[in-house]
Design an enzyme around this catalytic site. Sequence first.
Site, PDB file in Angstrom:
ATOM      1  N   HIS A   1      39.877 109.276  33.778  1.00  0.00           N
ATOM      2  CA  HIS A   1      39.673 109.943  35.084  1.00  0.00           C
ATOM      3  C   HIS A   1      38.171 110.074  35.368  1.00  0.00           C
ATOM      4  O   HIS A   1      37.504 110.962  34.838  1.00  0.00           O
ATOM      5  CB  HIS A   1      40.321 111.332  35.088  1.00  0.00           C
ATOM      6  CG  HIS A   1      40.263 112.014  36.416  1.00  0.00           C
ATOM      7  ND1 HIS A   1      41.383 112.535  37.034  1.00  0.00           N
ATOM      8  CD2 HIS A   1      39.238 112.267  37.273  1.00  0.00           C
ATOM      9  CE1 HIS A   1      41.045 113.073  38.193  1.00  0.00           C
ATOM     10  NE2 HIS A   1      39.724 112.941  38.356  1.00  0.00           N
TER      11      HIS A   1
ATOM     12  N   HIS B   1      34.894 109.683  38.467  1.00  0.00           N
ATOM     13  CA  HIS B   1      34.362 109.431  39.818  1.00  0.00           C
ATOM     14  C   HIS B   1      33.012 108.739  39.661  1.00  0.00           C
ATOM     15  O   HIS B   1      32.082 109.340  39.113  1.00  0.00           O
ATOM     16  CB  HIS B   1      34.163 110.740  40.576  1.00  0.00           C
ATOM     17  CG  HIS B   1      35.436 111.507  40.736  1.00  0.00           C
ATOM     18  ND1 HIS B   1      36.265 111.349  41.828  1.00  0.00           N
ATOM     19  CD2 HIS B   1      36.049 112.416  39.933  1.00  0.00           C
ATOM     20  CE1 HIS B   1      37.323 112.137  41.687  1.00  0.00           C
ATOM     21  NE2 HIS B   1      37.215 112.790  40.552  1.00  0.00           N
ATOM     22  N   LEU B   2      32.926 107.506  40.129  1.00  0.00           N
ATOM     23  CA  LEU B   2      31.649 106.789  40.004  1.00  0.00           C
ATOM     24  C   LEU B   2      30.882 106.724  41.318  1.00  0.00           C
ATOM     25  O   LEU B   2      29.740 106.271  41.324  1.00  0.00           O
ATOM     26  CB  LEU B   2      31.876 105.364  39.485  1.00  0.00           C
ATOM     27  CG  LEU B   2      32.230 105.219  38.005  1.00  0.00           C
ATOM     28  CD1 LEU B   2      32.274 103.746  37.632  1.00  0.00           C
ATOM     29  CD2 LEU B   2      31.256 105.966  37.102  1.00  0.00           C
ATOM     30  N   ARG B   3      31.533 107.127  42.431  1.00  0.00           N
ATOM     31  CA  ARG B   3      30.872 107.057  43.755  1.00  0.00           C
ATOM     32  C   ARG B   3      30.475 105.624  44.089  1.00  0.00           C
ATOM     33  O   ARG B   3      30.973 104.669  43.524  1.00  0.00           O
ATOM     34  CB  ARG B   3      29.654 108.002  43.823  1.00  0.00           C
ATOM     35  CG  ARG B   3      29.870 109.384  43.245  1.00  0.00           C
ATOM     36  CD  ARG B   3      30.954 110.174  43.950  1.00  0.00           C
ATOM     37  NE  ARG B   3      30.944 111.563  43.528  1.00  0.00           N
ATOM     38  CZ  ARG B   3      32.023 112.349  43.547  1.00  0.00           C
ATOM     39  NH1 ARG B   3      33.199 111.890  43.934  1.00  0.00           N
ATOM     40  NH2 ARG B   3      31.930 113.604  43.168  1.00  0.00           N
TER      41      ARG B   3
ATOM     42  N   ASN C   1      38.389 108.170  45.686  1.00  0.00           N
ATOM     43  CA  ASN C   1      38.047 109.072  46.806  1.00  0.00           C
ATOM     44  C   ASN C   1      36.638 108.834  47.327  1.00  0.00           C
ATOM     45  O   ASN C   1      35.808 109.731  47.386  1.00  0.00           O
ATOM     46  CB  ASN C   1      38.259 110.548  46.413  1.00  0.00           C
ATOM     47  CG  ASN C   1      37.373 111.015  45.270  1.00  0.00           C
ATOM     48  OD1 ASN C   1      36.952 110.228  44.420  1.00  0.00           O
ATOM     49  ND2 ASN C   1      37.082 112.304  45.234  1.00  0.00           N
TER      50      ASN C   1
ATOM     51  N   LYS D   1      46.619 107.336  43.272  1.00  0.00           N
ATOM     52  CA  LYS D   1      46.183 108.734  43.155  1.00  0.00           C
ATOM     53  C   LYS D   1      46.680 109.567  44.323  1.00  0.00           C
ATOM     54  O   LYS D   1      46.487 109.201  45.489  1.00  0.00           O
ATOM     55  CB  LYS D   1      44.640 108.754  43.112  1.00  0.00           C
ATOM     56  CG  LYS D   1      44.025 110.139  43.009  1.00  0.00           C
ATOM     57  CD  LYS D   1      44.243 110.775  41.637  1.00  0.00           C
ATOM     58  CE  LYS D   1      43.919 112.249  41.647  1.00  0.00           C
ATOM     59  NZ  LYS D   1      42.646 112.581  41.099  1.00  0.00           N
TER      60      LYS D   1
ATOM     61  N   HIS E   1      46.386 115.044  41.606  1.00  0.00           N
ATOM     62  CA  HIS E   1      45.548 116.252  41.701  1.00  0.00           C
ATOM     63  C   HIS E   1      46.521 117.385  42.010  1.00  0.00           C
ATOM     64  O   HIS E   1      46.993 117.515  43.136  1.00  0.00           O
ATOM     65  CB  HIS E   1      44.480 116.104  42.793  1.00  0.00           C
ATOM     66  CG  HIS E   1      43.579 117.304  42.839  1.00  0.00           C
ATOM     67  ND1 HIS E   1      42.274 117.276  42.420  1.00  0.00           N
ATOM     68  CD2 HIS E   1      43.817 118.597  43.208  1.00  0.00           C
ATOM     69  CE1 HIS E   1      41.742 118.491  42.524  1.00  0.00           C
ATOM     70  NE2 HIS E   1      42.661 119.306  43.010  1.00  0.00           N
TER      71      HIS E   1
ATOM     72  N   HIS F   1      43.422 116.468  35.020  1.00  0.00           N
ATOM     73  CA  HIS F   1      42.622 117.677  34.747  1.00  0.00           C
ATOM     74  C   HIS F   1      43.459 118.957  34.713  1.00  0.00           C
ATOM     75  O   HIS F   1      43.306 119.850  35.531  1.00  0.00           O
ATOM     76  CB  HIS F   1      41.441 117.830  35.708  1.00  0.00           C
ATOM     77  CG  HIS F   1      41.700 117.420  37.138  1.00  0.00           C
ATOM     78  ND1 HIS F   1      42.737 117.913  37.872  1.00  0.00           N
ATOM     79  CD2 HIS F   1      41.033 116.558  37.946  1.00  0.00           C
ATOM     80  CE1 HIS F   1      42.697 117.377  39.074  1.00  0.00           C
ATOM     81  NE2 HIS F   1      41.682 116.546  39.147  1.00  0.00           N
TER      82      HIS F   1
ATOM     83  N   LEU G   1      36.936 121.573  40.779  1.00  0.00           N
ATOM     84  CA  LEU G   1      38.341 121.781  41.113  1.00  0.00           C
ATOM     85  C   LEU G   1      39.209 120.878  40.257  1.00  0.00           C
ATOM     86  O   LEU G   1      38.833 119.713  40.060  1.00  0.00           O
ATOM     87  CB  LEU G   1      38.578 121.497  42.611  1.00  0.00           C
ATOM     88  CG  LEU G   1      37.963 122.542  43.544  1.00  0.00           C
ATOM     89  CD1 LEU G   1      38.055 122.085  44.985  1.00  0.00           C
ATOM     90  CD2 LEU G   1      38.636 123.909  43.379  1.00  0.00           C
TER      91      LEU G   1
ATOM     92  N   ASP H   1      36.940 113.636  34.324  1.00  0.00           N
ATOM     93  CA  ASP H   1      36.721 114.070  35.706  1.00  0.00           C
ATOM     94  C   ASP H   1      35.232 114.243  35.981  1.00  0.00           C
ATOM     95  O   ASP H   1      34.833 115.153  36.707  1.00  0.00           O
ATOM     96  CB  ASP H   1      37.495 115.351  36.032  1.00  0.00           C
ATOM     97  CG  ASP H   1      37.536 115.622  37.529  1.00  0.00           C
ATOM     98  OD1 ASP H   1      37.346 114.683  38.317  1.00  0.00           O
ATOM     99  OD2 ASP H   1      37.747 116.796  37.911  1.00  0.00           O
TER     100      ASP H   1
ATOM    101  N   HIS I   1      27.541 115.121  41.995  1.00  0.00           N
ATOM    102  CA  HIS I   1      27.025 115.502  43.322  1.00  0.00           C
ATOM    103  C   HIS I   1      25.543 115.768  43.104  1.00  0.00           C
ATOM    104  O   HIS I   1      25.173 116.318  42.056  1.00  0.00           O
ATOM    105  CB  HIS I   1      27.680 116.785  43.824  1.00  0.00           C
ATOM    106  CG  HIS I   1      29.153 116.661  44.092  1.00  0.00           C
ATOM    107  ND1 HIS I   1      29.656 116.267  45.315  1.00  0.00           N
ATOM    108  CD2 HIS I   1      30.223 116.862  43.299  1.00  0.00           C
ATOM    109  CE1 HIS I   1      30.983 116.238  45.253  1.00  0.00           C
ATOM    110  NE2 HIS I   1      31.352 116.594  44.038  1.00  0.00           N
TER     111      HIS I   1
ATOM    112  N   ALA J   1      32.288 120.911  44.867  1.00  0.00           N
ATOM    113  CA  ALA J   1      33.025 121.017  43.601  1.00  0.00           C
ATOM    114  C   ALA J   1      32.854 119.730  42.815  1.00  0.00           C
ATOM    115  O   ALA J   1      33.034 118.646  43.360  1.00  0.00           O
ATOM    116  CB  ALA J   1      34.501 121.251  43.891  1.00  0.00           C
TER     117      ALA J   1
END
Length: 344
Positions: free
Chosen positions: A14, A16-18, A42, A100, A137, A175, A220, A247, A251, A263
Amino acid sequence: MVSSLTLRRPDDWHVHLRDGAMLQACAIHTAKQFARAIIMPNLVPPITRVAEAVAYRDRIRRAVPIELAFEPLMTCYLTDDADPAELERGKRERVWLAAKLYPAHATTNSAHGVTSMERIAPALAAMERAGMPLLVHGEVTDPEVDIFDREAVFLERVLAPVLRRHQGLKVVLEHVTTREGVAFVEAGGSRVGGTITPHHLSFNRNAIFKGGIRPHFYCLPIAKREEHRQALRRAATTSSRFFLGTDTAPHTADTKECACGCAGIFNAPVALQVYAQVFAEEGALDRLEAFASLNGPQFYGLPANEQRITLHAAPLSAPESVAVPGGDKSIVVFRPDTAVGWSY
Ligand code: NCD
Ligand code: ZN
């Protein structure tokens, strides 16, 4: 005292690499620790089409040195209009590993998420037929429900009926943050798995308010009470149904250190070290390989990695922040308040 620990190279289920400059800043930190990672879809706009996932996978591969042999595993972002044929095609073409579910407005970049499970019933039926897991989620968005109860209420109101309706659907509760989440996964049989983050294992909700508001402990689902953290620690160190999912959710500092901060916790550079610390504290270092390198591949029907990595007992050494190229912004790296005595 154990002074080093060798394991099969782990995977992160899980991440997030953007995209763009953030991807350039972050991807390498995940690739240094993990052989494979499930990449969350996302982005803005979200990844909903096979072609978008293929292009994003190429951008990720280009952002990581080839010698790290890192494999991004792609996911489809489910919307109310999720197209069953597109899901099946992406699975057939070996682009999607999973899809997802973000309940609309549950978290960062979830505005296009699902508003009701009835709307995506055909997509879920297609996934069930194709053997494509649903990654969840698990939080309700009903403003009447207290933020600390949103996971537990989601399980009862939303996820239990989905499992009843789709008896063959594989599901990962991502998560997990509560003892109710742990119990739900454990009661679900082999088609249900759960990921646990390093941060939810290492602090409880008090850390977010210790001495003032501390935005780098905010993510979150939000951290819960100590009893829940203890349930997560027990699950991670004893049950084969749980596996590693950091996760990591970067940011830039300015978007977290403000009146309405984002978050997400960026833990990629320290994830494995923090997990090792938690397992050491639990007297369960011999279980770390199962959690980090075996249970995930088993759930997803993939081979375990053959390469090995070695962790050493030594104080954590990691940068405090990571610069985003092309500007003056940076991302603060997660650092627990408690000592981490493992390095990698
Ligand atoms: C994630 C993000 O920033 O994309 N944030 C977070 O707090 N975990 C989204 C998510 O996984 O909820
Ligand atoms: Zn996430």
